[in-house]
Design a protein around this motif. Sequence first.
Motif, PDB file in Angstrom:
ATOM      1  N   LYS A  63     -13.242  59.707  31.498  1.00 51.46           N
ATOM      2  CA  LYS A  63     -14.223  58.684  31.885  1.00 51.46           C
ATOM      3  C   LYS A  63     -14.895  59.018  33.208  1.00 51.46           C
ATOM      4  CE  LYS A  63     -13.855  55.970  28.368  1.00 51.46           C
ATOM      5  NZ  LYS A  63     -14.955  55.705  27.475  1.00 51.46           N
ATOM      6  N   VAL A  64     -14.130  59.494  34.170  1.00 54.32           N
ATOM      7  CA  VAL A  64     -14.714  59.871  35.460  1.00 54.32           C
ATOM      8  C   VAL A  64     -15.681  61.037  35.280  1.00 54.32           C
ATOM      9  CG1 VAL A  64     -14.189  60.890  37.727  1.00 54.32           C
ATOM     10  CG2 VAL A  64     -12.892  58.906  36.909  1.00 54.32           C
ATOM     11  N   SER A  65     -15.298  62.031  34.505  1.00 58.75           N
ATOM     12  CA  SER A  65     -16.182  63.183  34.299  1.00 58.75           C
ATOM     13  C   SER A  65     -17.439  62.771  33.524  1.00 58.75           C
ATOM     14  CB  SER A  65     -15.461  64.339  33.609  1.00 58.75           C
ATOM     15  OG  SER A  65     -15.080  64.005  32.296  1.00 58.75           O
ATOM     16  N   GLN A  66     -17.311  61.848  32.588  1.00 60.64           N
ATOM     17  CA  GLN A  66     -18.490  61.372  31.857  1.00 60.64           C
ATOM     18  C   GLN A  66     -19.437  60.606  32.784  1.00 60.64           C
ATOM     19  OE1 GLN A  66     -16.590  59.138  28.699  1.00 60.64           O
ATOM     20  NE2 GLN A  66     -16.693  60.874  27.277  1.00 60.64           N
ATOM     21  N   GLU A  67     -18.885  59.789  33.647  1.00 55.18           N
ATOM     22  CA  GLU A  67     -19.719  59.044  34.598  1.00 55.18           C
ATOM     23  C   GLU A  67     -20.393  59.995  35.576  1.00 55.18           C
ATOM     24  OE1 GLU A  67     -21.421  55.566  36.364  1.00 55.18           O
ATOM     25  OE2 GLU A  67     -20.645  56.063  34.381  1.00 55.18           O
ATOM     26  N   PHE A  68     -19.640  60.975  36.052  1.00 53.78           N
ATOM     27  CA  PHE A  68     -20.199  61.977  36.947  1.00 53.78           C
ATOM     28  C   PHE A  68     -21.343  62.723  36.265  1.00 53.78           C
ATOM     29  CE2 PHE A  68     -20.342  66.353  38.480  1.00 53.78           C
ATOM     30  CZ  PHE A  68     -20.580  66.136  39.836  1.00 53.78           C
ATOM     31  N   GLU A  69     -21.126  63.128  35.037  1.00 54.29           N
ATOM     32  CA  GLU A  69     -22.156  63.851  34.277  1.00 54.29           C
ATOM     33  C   GLU A  69     -23.412  62.990  34.120  1.00 54.29           C
ATOM     34  OE1 GLU A  69     -22.610  66.377  30.123  1.00 54.29           O
ATOM     35  OE2 GLU A  69     -20.944  64.979  30.333  1.00 54.29           O
ATOM     36  N   ARG A  70     -23.227  61.737  33.805  1.00 53.37           N
ATOM     37  CA  ARG A  70     -24.362  60.824  33.634  1.00 53.37           C
ATOM     38  C   ARG A  70     -25.170  60.704  34.926  1.00 53.37           C
ATOM     39  NH1 ARG A  70     -25.658  55.594  34.026  1.00 53.37           N
ATOM     40  NH2 ARG A  70     -23.707  54.868  34.933  1.00 53.37           N
ATOM     41  N   LYS A  71     -24.479  60.593  36.046  1.00 53.93           N
ATOM     42  CA  LYS A  71     -25.165  60.439  37.341  1.00 53.93           C
ATOM     43  C   LYS A  71     -25.826  61.745  37.785  1.00 53.93           C
ATOM     44  CE  LYS A  71     -23.616  56.215  38.357  1.00 53.93           C
ATOM     45  NZ  LYS A  71     -24.429  55.057  38.610  1.00 53.93           N
ATOM     46  N   LEU A  72     -25.114  62.859  37.677  1.00 56.85           N
ATOM     47  CA  LEU A  72     -25.641  64.138  38.161  1.00 56.85           C
ATOM     48  C   LEU A  72     -26.802  64.633  37.311  1.00 56.85           C
ATOM     49  CD1 LEU A  72     -25.404  66.408  40.265  1.00 56.85           C
ATOM     50  CD2 LEU A  72     -23.783  67.537  38.734  1.00 56.85           C
ATOM     51  N   THR A  73     -26.823  64.299  36.037  1.00 52.78           N
ATOM     52  CA  THR A  73     -27.903  64.739  35.155  1.00 52.78           C
ATOM     53  C   THR A  73     -29.262  64.329  35.702  1.00 52.78           C
ATOM     54  OG1 THR A  73     -26.524  64.760  33.186  1.00 52.78           O
ATOM     55  CG2 THR A  73     -28.878  64.517  32.824  1.00 52.78           C
ATOM     56  N   SER A  74     -29.350  63.137  36.243  1.00 53.27           N
ATOM     57  CA  SER A  74     -30.640  62.667  36.761  1.00 53.27           C
ATOM     58  C   SER A  74     -31.043  63.378  38.050  1.00 53.27           C
ATOM     59  CB  SER A  74     -30.624  61.154  36.972  1.00 53.27           C
ATOM     60  OG  SER A  74     -29.666  60.812  37.942  1.00 53.27           O
ATOM     61  N   ASP A  75     -30.078  63.862  38.824  1.00 58.05           N
ATOM     62  CA  ASP A  75     -30.389  64.560  40.075  1.00 58.05           C
ATOM     63  C   ASP A  75     -30.653  66.046  39.870  1.00 58.05           C
ATOM     64  OD1 ASP A  75     -30.190  62.336  41.685  1.00 58.05           O
ATOM     65  OD2 ASP A  75     -28.132  62.748  42.317  1.00 58.05           O
ATOM     66  N   SER A  76     -29.846  66.657  39.042  1.00 61.31           N
ATOM     67  CA  SER A  76     -29.919  68.110  38.887  1.00 61.31           C
ATOM     68  C   SER A  76     -29.414  68.508  37.500  1.00 61.31           C
ATOM     69  CB  SER A  76     -29.072  68.775  39.977  1.00 61.31           C
ATOM     70  OG  SER A  76     -29.183  70.168  39.894  1.00 61.31           O
ATOM     71  N   PRO A  77     -30.286  68.463  36.500  1.00 62.60           N
ATOM     72  CA  PRO A  77     -29.850  68.702  35.112  1.00 62.60           C
ATOM     73  C   PRO A  77     -29.164  70.051  34.895  1.00 62.60           C
ATOM     74  CG  PRO A  77     -32.095  67.854  35.163  1.00 62.60           C
ATOM     75  CD  PRO A  77     -31.693  68.112  36.577  1.00 62.60           C
ATOM     76  N   GLN A  78     -29.718  71.125  35.434  1.00 59.13           N
ATOM     77  CA  GLN A  78     -29.117  72.442  35.190  1.00 59.13           C
ATOM     78  C   GLN A  78     -27.781  72.583  35.895  1.00 59.13           C
ATOM     79  OE1 GLN A  78     -30.168  74.810  32.894  1.00 59.13           O
ATOM     80  NE2 GLN A  78     -28.078  75.481  33.328  1.00 59.13           N
ATOM     81  N   LEU A  79     -27.704  72.115  37.122  1.00 59.28           N
ATOM     82  CA  LEU A  79     -26.424  72.151  37.831  1.00 59.28           C
ATOM     83  C   LEU A  79     -25.391  71.346  37.064  1.00 59.28           C
ATOM     84  CD1 LEU A  79     -24.614  72.887  40.204  1.00 59.28           C
ATOM     85  CD2 LEU A  79     -25.577  70.912  41.444  1.00 59.28           C
TER      86      LEU A  79
END
Length: 126
Positions: A63-79
Amino acid sequence: MNKKSEENILAADVLIKSAHFSASIHCSYYALYQYMMYMLNQRYECSYDQQRNLAGDASSHIKVSQEFERKLTSDSPQLCIDVMQTFAALKQQRVRADYSTTRIKKKIAERLRKEVNKHLTALKAV
């Protein structure tokens, strides 16, 4: 969590130098996971208590990794793609390192530690 992440990546280095490759995988995994938690707390305003509550009956790591992925996608999709691919590889190798009789090879431990170092540097710049 930032300090714990730093300690774990340093421990991974020491363990690799000492030929403790399985233990180094564990530390590399937690270095990245703990930095995800730190970023959620510091950058994305998802407190550590909120992160614990995300899990419910499921694995907190998922769940933490999914939330992190959701948030980071908007800032830096490739990263985000790169970090999550490394995280998946680390998780697979960590399960192998922690619960299997199969030994982790030096090449794998070094590659994953290097990827985590690279991602931690990039994430600090986001």
